[in-house]
Design an enzyme around this catalytic site. Structure first.
Site, short mmCIF file in Angstrom:
data_model
loop_
_atom_site.label_atom_id
_atom_site.label_comp_id
_atom_site.label_asym_id
_atom_site.label_seq_id
_atom_site.Cartn_x
_atom_site.Cartn_y
_atom_site.Cartn_z
N SER A 154 2.55 7.86 -5.62
CA SER A 154 1.25 7.52 -5.21
C SER A 154 1.15 7.76 -3.86
CB SER A 154 1.01 6.18 -5.44
OG SER A 154 -0.11 5.59 -4.98
N TYR A 167 3.62 -2.60 -6.89
CA TYR A 167 3.43 -1.28 -6.89
C TYR A 167 3.82 -0.53 -5.91
CZ TYR A 167 0.49 2.75 -7.92
OH TYR A 167 0.02 4.11 -8.20
#
Length: 277
Positions: A154, A167
């Site tokens: 990401s 995350y």
């Protein structure tokens, strides 16, 4: 003993033939499985909660001429991931390409988060990725014909986001795991890279089956729109293909320029609502 391909076999000769894409029931995983499908190839796809989505992906893989293999993968118990990789590799007669797309996230301030939620996200996004990567790499080493591994991280591999503590921690850790694996597996002719997407129109961003080109004004992204999952899949397909043999340990950011906006966004934000998820 080194399993490096013979100098008489150029790196460009590699072609992905026995491919495993985790989290391929929707979004980037689905787009990647379809992008890598071609006549004569085997494409294994995994799903966690959307068996119908996995079936639709498998149908598109078959339409592209490849043989599809489907299995459920639950990385909340990370060590089970290795068994699924082993079983799918056995079905395909080996494994030479692995794309790690499985993931989950949060939208909760860390002060409000309990440890169980932290562990769930880290288990799936980092521990599970490690177990699958290690298992897949072992099959590639045993095959002695090189390989490709790509992890979908990401932009939060590189930059933080409010409400996404586990995350971001997991994606940052996965990015460094990729770099270590790239060093250790290179002697076996295996390259390891990551692809770091920004906002992509997928179920994870609440935009399933929506076009990123219509009515999606994003002033904070230089290209002014979310990305399409197929735009990410195209980068993954390149990294898995014959022309990427000299790309190793890299993180390919696919975000429309979002990460370049730090100072620019800082000077233009006029409200404090960014402080809450």
């Amino acid at each position: 003993m080194s399993a490096t391909p013979s100098p008489t076999t150029p790196p460009s000769a590699f072609e992905p033939r026995r491919i495993l894409v985790t989290g391929a029931d929707s979004g980037i995983g689905k787009a990647t499985a379809v992008a890598l499908a071609a006549p004569g190839r085997h494409v294994a796809i995994t799903w966690h909660s959307d068996s119908d989505g996995a079936a639709r992906t498998a149908a598109e893989v078959r339409e592209a001429g490849a043989t599809a293999h489907v299995s459920r993968l639950d990385l909340t118990d990370p060590e089970r991931g290795a068994g699924v990789v082993d079983a799918l590799a056995a079905e395909m007669g080996g494994l030479d390409t692995l794309v790690l797309c499985s993931g989950t996230g949060t939208a909760e301030p860390l002060l409000d988060m309990d440890y169980a939620r932290w562990r769930e996200v880290v288990a799936v996004d980092l521990d599970g990725a490690f177990c699958c990567l290690r298992a897949g790499a072992r099959h590639m080493v045993d095959g002695a014909a090189g390989g490709r591994i790509v992890a979908i991280t990401s932009v939060h591999e590189h930059a933080p986001r409010v409400g996404a503590a586990p995350y971001c921690a997991a994606k940052g850790g996965l990015g460094l795991l990729v770099k270590v694996a790239a060093l250790e597996l290179a002697e076996h002719g295996i390259t390891v890279n990551s692809v770091a997407p920004g906002e992509i129109a997928t179920p994870m961003t609440g935009q399933e089956d929506e076009s990123p080109l219509a009515g999606k004004d994003r002033p904070g992204i230089p290209v002014a729109r979310p990305g399409d999952a197929r735009e990410v899949a195209a980068v993954v397909a390149f990294l898995c293909g014959p022309d990427a043999g000299y790309v190793n340990g890299a993180s390919w950011v696919v975000d429309g320029g979002m990460l370049q906006m730090g100072p620019q966004a800082g000077s233009h934000l006029e409200r404090n609502d960014w402080r809450r998820p």
